[in-house]
Design an enzyme around this catalytic site. Structure first.
Site, PDB file in Angstrom:
ATOM      1  N   CYS A  45      19.637  31.480  69.152  1.00  0.00           N
ATOM      2  CA  CYS A  45      19.174  31.954  70.464  1.00  0.00           C
ATOM      3  C   CYS A  45      17.778  32.579  70.384  1.00  0.00           C
ATOM      4  O   CYS A  45      16.800  31.864  70.195  1.00  0.00           O
ATOM      5  CB  CYS A  45      20.207  32.926  71.045  1.00  0.00           C
ATOM      6  SG  CYS A  45      20.013  33.209  72.836  1.00  0.00           S
ATOM      7  N   LYS A  83      22.073  36.501  62.696  1.00  0.00           N
ATOM      8  CA  LYS A  83      20.941  36.491  63.634  1.00  0.00           C
ATOM      9  C   LYS A  83      19.947  37.596  63.297  1.00  0.00           C
ATOM     10  O   LYS A  83      20.313  38.773  63.222  1.00  0.00           O
ATOM     11  CB  LYS A  83      21.488  36.667  65.058  1.00  0.00           C
ATOM     12  CG  LYS A  83      20.473  36.513  66.168  1.00  0.00           C
ATOM     13  CD  LYS A  83      21.197  36.594  67.531  1.00  0.00           C
ATOM     14  CE  LYS A  83      20.277  36.294  68.698  1.00  0.00           C
ATOM     15  NZ  LYS A  83      21.030  36.287  69.982  1.00  0.00           N
ATOM     16  N   GLU A 142      26.573  29.832  70.315  1.00  0.00           N
ATOM     17  CA  GLU A 142      26.577  31.198  69.777  1.00  0.00           C
ATOM     18  C   GLU A 142      27.863  31.914  70.203  1.00  0.00           C
ATOM     19  O   GLU A 142      28.320  31.747  71.335  1.00  0.00           O
ATOM     20  CB  GLU A 142      25.354  31.927  70.364  1.00  0.00           C
ATOM     21  CG  GLU A 142      25.158  33.354  69.876  1.00  0.00           C
ATOM     22  CD  GLU A 142      23.908  34.002  70.484  1.00  0.00           C
ATOM     23  OE1 GLU A 142      23.261  33.381  71.356  1.00  0.00           O
ATOM     24  OE2 GLU A 142      23.589  35.134  70.082  1.00  0.00           O
TER      25      GLU A 142
END
Lengths: 268, 268
Positions: free
Chosen positions: B152, B118, B48
């Site tokens: 994540c 995200k 990330e």
């Protein structure tokens, strides 16, 4: 208003079972209770199909009983006599003669607080023997704790515990019969279920062998941070843990999954 | 019709990052590619916010670029030159000047196959710096594999991978920046996500320290049975694994979670 949670002492008893001998199983439990080792315990959790045994169709059939059957009555008497709640799995024969893989939570007054029929049946064996429940576990209230059920394969679905958590559960009782061929359930899945929902998870698995099939044991009490507070091995084990009511808030502050949720609750 | 999956060689490169130096990061990658160690690799996954660094607002701001920005162009050139696909996280500055925590998969022709923003931002730091994506990852097709992204905190939600699995994903790329304070993510969560969905999961975590915050590393390639096929430690590590296309069918036969599902797919 909900009563505040108070410290709550939970026990899980894992032991190799006896197929088709519910009275002998209940005699064993009576002896354990008479020994006094469970003094101070608020709730004792036992595995899936605890009264009957698991991998034995005639035994499960013979040990099936209605929700107010004779073994149920013996369990209620033990709960009342020893002043603790009992949760255990048994084969239920409904009034219409349909059989379910069921669990029951009896309180210290001998009253049934919560009953649940396994929604996710495992494999051909269970599907031949039982009908699947079609309703998620309700939430029972005990000493300020909100308690739900999830049986074995149910727990492997994240949807089950997510739904319970979003309906307010802070302790999930998971009576189970998972084999040693699936070690990741006890090792990882139950920890992740507790962590991702910020709740306590009590996992009572069968142990020992039935007809050459070895159950995994590894029963555990897992905190809302995913850390194991107590763990059995693969034979007999008695776990006793006092649940800290503050651990849920601490876990949910560290990993606020429910607060940050962007999905709706799963619906059956 | 979908092309059949063929054996697919996946690499994950974990290394302590450099904050605010995207060109230096890309230089490092160019050197790795020049070394030949990735010969035969179909896809390399990086963590990330790989170009920018994570815990450094000025660095992330300075390294933000549009989806067709200059660092993106350098990555496409490397992919083309070395004939492999590249997947990595970077701070995206959209045409309306809104910033996203984004990832991108560039194929061996230098074309962008898949882009994702995200959905589940972590904590006040990310929410101050980025807008949240509002769309789940699409599924890209590469050599017969169906590939989706999860970044994540996304991966910590079972809903993310469940949705990807029900849309047919067989490989999820999970660029991540999780700290050593949360060891259960690498140790347990990623294994359970792969197992409960019967798919391959590539977890590329940041490592090293930024401003005293230690990332967990522990990048891994996990099979659809939840078993770890390759695992990094907490510093630098290069994982290379050839994914067996038959492992998915074997895992889904052993634990048929998707087949037995009783819930609908989660919707954002």
């Amino acid at each position: 208003m909900t009563a505040p949670r108070r410290p709550f002492t939970l026990a899980v008893w894992q032991q190799p079972g006896l197929c088709g001998q519910p009275d002998a199983m209940i005699d064993r439990l009576a002896a354990l209770l008479d020994s006094g080792v469970l003094g101070g315990v608020d709730l004792l959790l036992l595995p899936e199909l605890w009264t009957s045994g698991y991998f034995d169709t005639p035994a499960v059939t013979a040990a099936s009983e209605p929700a107010d059957g004779p073994w149920q009555a013996r369990m209620a008497t033990l709960a009342r006599r020893h002043g603790l709640a009992l949760a255990y799995g048994y084969p239920e024969l409904a009034p219409d003669q349909v059989r379910y893989n069921s669990v029951r939570l009896i309180d210290a007054e001998g009253e049934t607080l919560l009953a649940y029929r396994k929604v996710n049946l495992w494999g051909d064996y269970e599907r031949a023997l039982f009908a699947a429940g079609d309703t998620a576990s309700a939430i029972a209230h005990l000493h300020g704790w909100r308690i739900g059920f999830s049986i074995c394969y149910d727990t492997e679905y994240p949807e089950t515990l997510r739904d319970l958590a979003l309906r307010g559960a802070d302790l999930v009782l998971a009576p189970t019969a998972v084999g040693a061929e699936f070690p990741l359930i006890a090792e990882a899945v139950i920890r992740v279920r507790a962590l991702e929902n910020g709740l306590w998870l009590a996992f009572a698995n069968r142990s020992g062998e039935e007809y050459g099939y070895r159950f995994d044991g590894q029963s555990a009490i897992v905190g809302p941070d995913g850390l194991v507070r107590a763990r059995a091995a693969d034979d007999e084990g008695l776990l006793i843990t006092t649940l800290d009511p503050g651990a849920i808030a601490a876990a949910r502050a560290a990993t606020p999954y429910l607060h940050d949720m962007r999905w709706a609750a799963p619906e059956l």
